[in-house]
Structure formats: structure tokens, C-alpha cells
Design a protein around this motif. Sequence first.
Motif, PDB file in Angstrom:
ATOM      1  N   ASP A 136      76.162  24.149   4.958  1.00 20.86           N
ATOM      2  CA  ASP A 136      77.516  23.604   4.742  1.00 20.86           C
ATOM      3  C   ASP A 136      78.112  23.211   6.090  1.00 20.86           C
ATOM      4  O   ASP A 136      78.752  22.172   6.231  1.00 20.86           O
ATOM      5  CB  ASP A 136      78.450  24.666   4.121  1.00 20.86           C
ATOM      6  N   LYS A 186      75.997  17.194   0.662  1.00 22.90           N
ATOM      7  CA  LYS A 186      75.097  18.330   0.940  1.00 22.90           C
ATOM      8  C   LYS A 186      74.691  18.979  -0.384  1.00 22.90           C
ATOM      9  O   LYS A 186      75.544  19.251  -1.240  1.00 22.90           O
ATOM     10  CB  LYS A 186      75.808  19.328   1.859  1.00 22.90           C
ATOM     11  N   GLY A 199      73.251  30.375   5.185  1.00 26.69           N
ATOM     12  CA  GLY A 199      74.226  29.524   4.486  1.00 26.69           C
ATOM     13  C   GLY A 199      74.752  28.397   5.365  1.00 26.69           C
ATOM     14  O   GLY A 199      75.712  27.706   5.008  1.00 26.69           O
ATOM     15  N   LYS A 232      81.257  32.973  -0.851  1.00 28.74           N
ATOM     16  CA  LYS A 232      79.952  32.451  -0.404  1.00 28.74           C
ATOM     17  C   LYS A 232      79.802  30.947  -0.649  1.00 28.74           C
ATOM     18  O   LYS A 232      78.928  30.300  -0.073  1.00 28.74           O
ATOM     19  CB  LYS A 232      78.871  33.225  -1.185  1.00 28.74           C
TER      20      LYS A 232
HETATM   21 MG    MG Z   1      75.473  28.182   0.492  1.00 26.43          MG
END
Ligand code: MG
Length: 456
Positions: free
Chosen positions: A210, A5, A207, A265
Motif C-alpha cells: 500500500d 494496487k 503489508g 490492517k
Molecule cells: Mg495489506
Amino acid sequence: MIVSKFGGTSVGSYEAMSRSANIIADNPQRNWVVISATSGTTNELLRMCSLPLNMDEGDGLLEQISRRHLDIASQCSFKKEATKAVEECMCNLLAHLSKQQTSNKQSETEWIDNLLAFGENLSTQLFAWVLREKNLDVQLEWAGDFICTDSRFGSAEVDLEATFAKLWHFLSSNEGFRSDHKPGKVLLTQGFIGADVEGRTTTLGRGGSDYSAALFAEALGAECLEIWTDVAGIYTTDPRVVPTAHAIDEISFDEAAELSTFGGKVLHPATMKLVRRANIPVRVASSMEPELSGTKIVTGPLNRPVVRTLSVRQEQTLMTLHSLEMLHQPGFLAKVFSILSEHRISVDLVTTSEVSVSLTLDTAHKASNKVELSEAVLRALNDFCDVEVEYNLALVAVIGNAMNQTSGISGQLFSTLKDYNIRLVCHGASANNVCFLVQESDAEAVVQTLHQSFIG
Ligand code: MG
Ligand code: ADP
Ligand code: ASP
């Protein structure tokens, strides 16, 4: 298979895309690739949602997004094809923006998810051409065709069974991926995107790429999940807060899960649950310095220090409930938690005293950590207790090993922080963390002080 990723900065410019494509070209096992929108794009698209169409700021943002992607296309050897892909995508984006005013058929949240998906669409279209430049055979697939979710736009829940079934079916009918033994295809898809049963585009929360990558890794039984980002691994704390923080060689799934839950994060909080149960090792590394080994997340790391890493989650909401009813009364906490659960609010930290209970509210699926408490929740709680809500707090987590069995750890921690007001402490529930609340304005200094004393 290795699922790789690449985050926003790893695909944020032509140079970044080219570096990331070289990483993929280097190892034939990297045959399933997940990418985010180019850095800044999701924020800009979100900002556009709050502006009326044709406002100058909106036009400026649109221009910025267009320029960023056309600039990448212009440097690619497949310039013509890449430019055409960006132009088509930008046309569709414009058409989608104009629908905001002309149609109210789509709910606002559904419309926003559709808009955000243009970020991932643009980056994958471009990245496919950059991969082809490296002589890779690329198959680009829309993540919404794999990731099945409910219809909670903005933070959709993934239906794991349906998702895994789709992925297994895809694999059985699409052979010929590259490996050590044979040349073949690289599968490229988006993170962050899903689709509900009606095929409507959803997103998994900020986010969320992931998490998408972990879903693919678990479903495909990957040998390893790689998270390529802008820092050389998981650090002893956010290097933006403490410049002397350093990358950790190995960390356990449990510690990494605590870190991502409590503000680190570098990984989306939902990621660890999947890879931990499937026992898939994760490597977090920098796409800018791929030669550095980065951090390995494994079940049994070689060394297990008491304090390994520190994290901070800003914008915490602390709710304190007082009631004489609580004194020796069974069912008081059950009542509180059932009201919160009815309103889909879950709790992170809890402490209680004789007639009061304090809790912080979980924000794992929110873009911002702010919890808006509706009138309805407050009314329901006010019916049987006094409610006090405090904002502008930060949750600091000290993460490591055997913390609930190490004598003196709390003493050392809090004597180091004698100059700060500690608002609430949670210790003992987990071997892997001690958490506490401080004023938001003190958080950075608290982390710097702790890092200096415990990690150095
Ligand atoms: Mg991220
Ligand atoms: P990506 O776009 O690649 O997903 P993110 O911005 O989401 O990247 O995550 C990487 C950032 O996470 C880093 O730039 C760093 O500032 C921040 N971060 C916070 N805590 C940590 C930590 N413990 N280790 C490394 N990075 C951290
Ligand atoms: N592009 C999305 C975001 O910025 C998803 C991701 O980067 O993981 O939140």
C-alpha cells in the motif's frame, strides 16, 4: 493516471487475477499497476527462513508455492510462457535457498529480503501474462529500479527524493501509457520491494505494498490511488471481528491515518502520510465486487460523525517507569525519550503521574506488534528508574471527529465498558481518536460492545 494496487487475495488464484485484470482493462486511466505476492506466499517464504534446508516442512512449503503459481499459469491462455516464467523463478528461488547454507557473505536479513522478493516476482510475472490475455500492452518493471531505500533490510526507509527523481526520469523517457484518449501501455510493478544504493534488494515491512502504491501515486501526481482488496472498503471495524460492521462511503485522510496506525490492517500505516500531503483521493474497494463503490478517502468528507470506526492492535507492550527523581525535576522525560531514541524505539501512547510514566511502544514498521526490549535499553533505563514491562495488552482506538470537543464522549465510552479493566487511556491529543489499553483476551469483546453501542 490512476495508480491501482491489488493485494494478495486479489491475485491469489487464476480467477482472482483474471477479475483484477478485467478491472484494469475496464478503465484506460488505470495505467500504473502495483501488486503484492499471491496470498499466503510471503508468510510461507518467511516460515521457510526459520527452517533448515531439506526439512520436510520446508519442502512442503516450497511445493505449495510452486503448485499455487503453476496452477495459475496452467489456466492462462499464455500457458507456455507463464509456466516458463514460474519455472525460472522457482529455479532461482531454489538456488537462493541453497546459498543460505553455503555462503555467509550475505547478512541474514539481506538474504531474507531477497527470498521474500520472490513472492512479488512470481506474482508480477504471472499477472503480466494474465493482463496480456486481456489484450493489454504490458511493461513489467522491477520495483527495486524505482524505490530507493536505505539498507535496513526488513523495514527499509525510503529515500523520497531519489525515488521521485528516478520515477520522473522514467516517465520522461517512457511515453505511451494508455489513457482515455489513446491506447498504450500498462506499467506493472511490485509493491513492498526497494533497493539500496548498492542495488541490493530491500523490503518495506509487512503489508508495505500500500505504501509503495502511495509512493508511486505521489511521484506521478496520480489523479487517484486505488487499493483493491478482499473487503468492499474501509469498514466500521474489522469485519472479521464484528460481522455486522459495514463499509464507510467516505472518510477523511486524518481518520484513515489514525485507523491504519492503530491496527486497521486494510491500509499500511505509512500510506496516508504521502497521499494526504499530495491531496490524492484514495479509493478502497473489493476486487471481488468491483461494482460496489467502496470507500473514498478525501480531505473533506460530507459527514463527520463523532465515532466512525474502531480498530485494535494486539500484542502491545506497556512500559512503566517509576522514579522519585521525576518529582518536579526538569529533564526526566527527556532522558527517557533520548534513551529510547538511541535504541530506535519510538513511543505511541504516554500517560504520566506524580512519580511515574507509562508508555506503549510503536510497532508500525514491525511484522508483529511485539517489541523485544534489549538488555541494553533496560539497563540504561534501570540506571535512574524502576522499569516494569507488561505484555499481552491490546490497544483499542475509537476513531472519529471532534472527539476532544464533544461533551460526554468519554463518559459514554467508559460506562459502556464498565465490566472491563481499562489499563491506560489517551484522550485529548487528537480530535480524531480516543485510545486505551485492555487485556488482549478482552479486546474482541470490547470492540463488539463498542460497535453495538456507538455504530450499531
Ligand atoms: Mg495489506
Ligand atoms: P491485502 O492483501 O489486499 O492488502 P489485507 O489482508 O492486508 O489485504 O487487508 C484487508 C483486511 O483488513 C480485511 O480482510 C480485514 O479483515 C482487515 N481489516 C482490518 N480492519 C479493517 C477495517 N476497518 N475495514 C476493512 N478491513 C479491515
Ligand atoms: N507481500 C507482502 C506482505 O505480505 C506485502 C504486501 O502484501 O503488502 O507483507
